[in-house]
Design an enzyme around this catalytic site. Sequence first.
Site, PDB file in Angstrom:
ATOM      1  N   GLU A 172      46.119  37.549  44.778  1.00  0.00           N
ATOM      2  CA  GLU A 172      47.469  37.956  45.140  1.00  0.00           C
ATOM      3  C   GLU A 172      48.113  37.008  46.142  1.00  0.00           C
ATOM      4  OE1 GLU A 172      47.535  42.073  46.291  1.00  0.00           O
ATOM      5  OE2 GLU A 172      46.345  42.662  44.552  1.00  0.00           O
ATOM      6  N   SER A 282      32.285  37.545  29.152  1.00  0.00           N
ATOM      7  CA  SER A 282      31.355  37.892  28.079  1.00  0.00           C
ATOM      8  C   SER A 282      32.019  38.317  26.778  1.00  0.00           C
ATOM      9  CB  SER A 282      30.453  39.030  28.559  1.00  0.00           C
ATOM     10  OG  SER A 282      29.993  38.773  29.865  1.00  0.00           O
ATOM     11  N   ASP A 354      42.711  45.782  37.284  1.00  0.00           N
ATOM     12  CA  ASP A 354      43.026  45.501  38.685  1.00  0.00           C
ATOM     13  C   ASP A 354      42.594  46.660  39.567  1.00  0.00           C
ATOM     14  OD1 ASP A 354      43.992  44.583  41.044  1.00  0.00           O
ATOM     15  OD2 ASP A 354      46.108  44.531  40.452  1.00  0.00           O
ATOM     16  N   VAL A 356      41.629  46.039  42.882  1.00  0.00           N
ATOM     17  CA  VAL A 356      41.695  45.559  44.263  1.00  0.00           C
ATOM     18  C   VAL A 356      43.130  45.157  44.587  1.00  0.00           C
ATOM     19  CG1 VAL A 356      40.911  43.794  45.890  1.00  0.00           C
ATOM     20  CG2 VAL A 356      39.315  44.722  44.209  1.00  0.00           C
ATOM     21  N   ASP A 357      43.598  45.571  45.743  1.00  0.00           N
ATOM     22  CA  ASP A 357      44.900  45.123  46.239  1.00  0.00           C
ATOM     23  C   ASP A 357      44.732  44.494  47.609  1.00  0.00           C
ATOM     24  OD1 ASP A 357      46.542  45.759  44.128  1.00  0.00           O
ATOM     25  OD2 ASP A 357      47.056  47.750  44.882  1.00  0.00           O
ATOM     26  N   ASP A 533      45.694  40.675  38.149  1.00  0.00           N
ATOM     27  CA  ASP A 533      46.536  40.000  39.147  1.00  0.00           C
ATOM     28  C   ASP A 533      46.037  38.599  39.466  1.00  0.00           C
ATOM     29  OD1 ASP A 533      44.226  40.587  40.453  1.00  0.00           O
ATOM     30  OD2 ASP A 533      45.118  41.743  42.070  1.00  0.00           O
TER      31      ASP A 533
END
Length: 834
Positions: A172, A282, A354, A356-357, A533
């Site tokens: 990000e 994968s 997504d 994770v922020d 992201d």
Amino acid sequence: MPNKMTRTALSTAILAALPLFADAGEITIKRDTWGVPHVYAETTHDLFYGYGYAVAQDRLYQMEIAKRSTQGRMAEVLGTDYVEYDKKIRRNYDPTSIQRQIDALSTDDRAILDGYAAGMNAWIEQVLSKQDSLLAKQFHDNDFVPEAWTAFDVAMIFVGSMGNRFGDYNTEIENQQLLDALIKEHGETDGWAIFNQLNPLNDPSAPTTVPKGDWSGTFDKRHVELAQRPSISDKTEADIARLAIGQDGGVLNLALAEAQHYNAQQFRDFGLTGVAGYPQTSNMIVVGKDKAKGANSILLNGPQFGWYNPAYTYSIGLHGAGFDLVGNTPFAYPGILFGNNADIAWGSTWGAGDVVDIYRETLNPENPNEYLFEGRYRPMEVRTETIQVKGADPVELKVYKTVHGLLISRDDAQNLAYAKKRAWQGREIETLMAWTRQGQASNHADWLKQAARSAFNINFYYADQQGNIGYAFTGKYPERKPGHDNRLPASGEGDQEWLGIKPFERNPQVYNPSSGYIANWNNKPADDFIAPDMFWYSWSEADRVDTMRAIMDSKDRFTAEDVKQMMEDVSYADVNAGYFIPYLDQATRGLNTEDERRKAVQLLLDWAMTSHDKDRDGFYDEAATALFQAWLPEMLALTFKDDIPGNFFNWYASAGYPSPESPLRSSVNIQPGTKALLQALRGKDAGVEQSYDFLNGRSANELLLSSLDNALKKVKQKHGDDPANWKLPVVPMRFFTNNFLGMPQAGKDEEKQTHIAMNRGTENNLVVFNGQQVQTHEVVAPGQSGFIAPDGTPSPHYDDQLKLYEDFDYKQTWLAPEQVDANTQSVTRLNTGH
């Protein structure tokens, strides 16, 4: 000789670390002809005791390094060169949270971790009493010995290599830097337009794992308003680079940092650009009863972690305490990621959801360890870590945390810091147990219950004896507020907090799809699913899964051998060529047949779009390979270099092809610039609106011909005028001696390689159900064991699967007791009484 821990000291450490079990249990370990252990025991503790014992015999040094790598404890055995690495790792996880989760486990789940650690320690105790014969050469070379293991150590292998890698990708801040640079160069409107075309929120033309129409759920139909975001465009590139990694040396993501370092080497040494070398993970094919021939269902997994010696995955059979399975798994996790029992088979690939922020924290100008949240400044949590350093004084490290998560970088001069919020935080151990208990499921409903528990962004797959197949996109995904653009850092002041976690029912999933098969190469899971992201990964109309789907759609039925051949065929396929050769054909159709450009395109039209070295002369057989690999970077440069400023262009300039000097470290994928190029050529027919013209008013044919001219010139300069001589040197597949975090897990002289690189799994496992029996095959190169004796003698199973792997062959694995017994080469019996 290494510094020795006495046997008495180790025994004391073991007894202090582990609970006592009143009853002694009997454990039998039967090893087959390939050295694969099958563990038999009656209790959960004893079963995993045998597992840990066998792993320690085969991979003790690798596992010791994995343990230290994932906890940031390398410097204490390898010295000062590893202090900065240890700092980065310790900033990236919360040990108190992990221990709290372990302590909350049920008695039977806790026995998995305790038993595994006890088995490891039982072998270590023997090793330390016979260091001259049993202590692996790498310990002697590096002058240290293994230490006692605990449940925490076992769990952290999983958390550090699965959660903190595959669940933690995030760019990000880099995305914000790119957007700001684009706005500075092109203005607000065009800057945003370019950003959205390079990194789109959603491309409805992207191929999906769930066939279109087979899933009625809706994951996310948000349309983010493209409002102006806080800009850092007034910073210099040096400022931006410093902010991205943090003044204190922190990193956004360790796997990403490793990849960035690798790419920097490419840029400097080999003239390559872009993101070739980033982990690309994968592939999987599952065939059900309506598509299979000679079988009820077929599952073939190819997890692509990269290639290492010792092997990334470890093979095991577990029999007892409610388990009866065989398979293999990374770093010998207690949970078997790729395996089967008598009723079902399962596997997985990375899912680019997504989870994770990054939150942008506003710091108090009067106190940089306070941040603004919900109208007032709050103190950061802080813990002090002490890093022990071999041959030097200990180093202290302070790790900071906000309400959003661990601090990953800070810029006190700008009163800014960045914190990482993970949807899976606090659920790591539950995810490990879900993966472990998955192996006990006997039907789809039981399997799906475990899939629902997994917090990481992973694709789960299922097949069973009756011919049913299934898929679930697992993970805990945040419900973001409207207007929260997941591609960019969010405000940390309280106005962009998550609304909650979406229920598993909203995750894409399918049971017995209309296609009759499930194909995945990390592509989009289903319609209405927002893009990841990461600037280096997006879902687009151009997707390498098309190479698999084209074969699977070419006929009605597939045998197990057909599926195996399909996986081999795509391993040598050029994942880019099929999208662009038609454009080159169209651009040159009006030329004279003797025009060198038309003759060159005819060469591409006659090409099967694969690259082999069947005569093993060290060069690819196909002249078209050299031509196309020369053309694509030329076209990317002509299309994007005048639009993407500065070094940001490098992100989109790479065609992603490896070379002998810069060998394959993970799988080959279609690169972000290549995806954007196809959309630019599609124009008004593109899946993503092309409001900015990357062609800058020029016709597509003009650019295609110009890039073809440039490519021909380079090919002729290097190889001569005769296309018969246009042969690129073969890229070998190297099995590197570092682990996935770059830490040395073997001696430098232990690097292995095959003759030719294959775009395939780190391992492959093939499971075939016929309604009554199950047949399983796998290849886990270089070999089952990483052990090298102090005198330099390797285990007989050190690299005995390397030739199998190179020839795209498999070895059979055994599940039924009579099969195991018929193929047993050695038997070890243990007793867990203290």
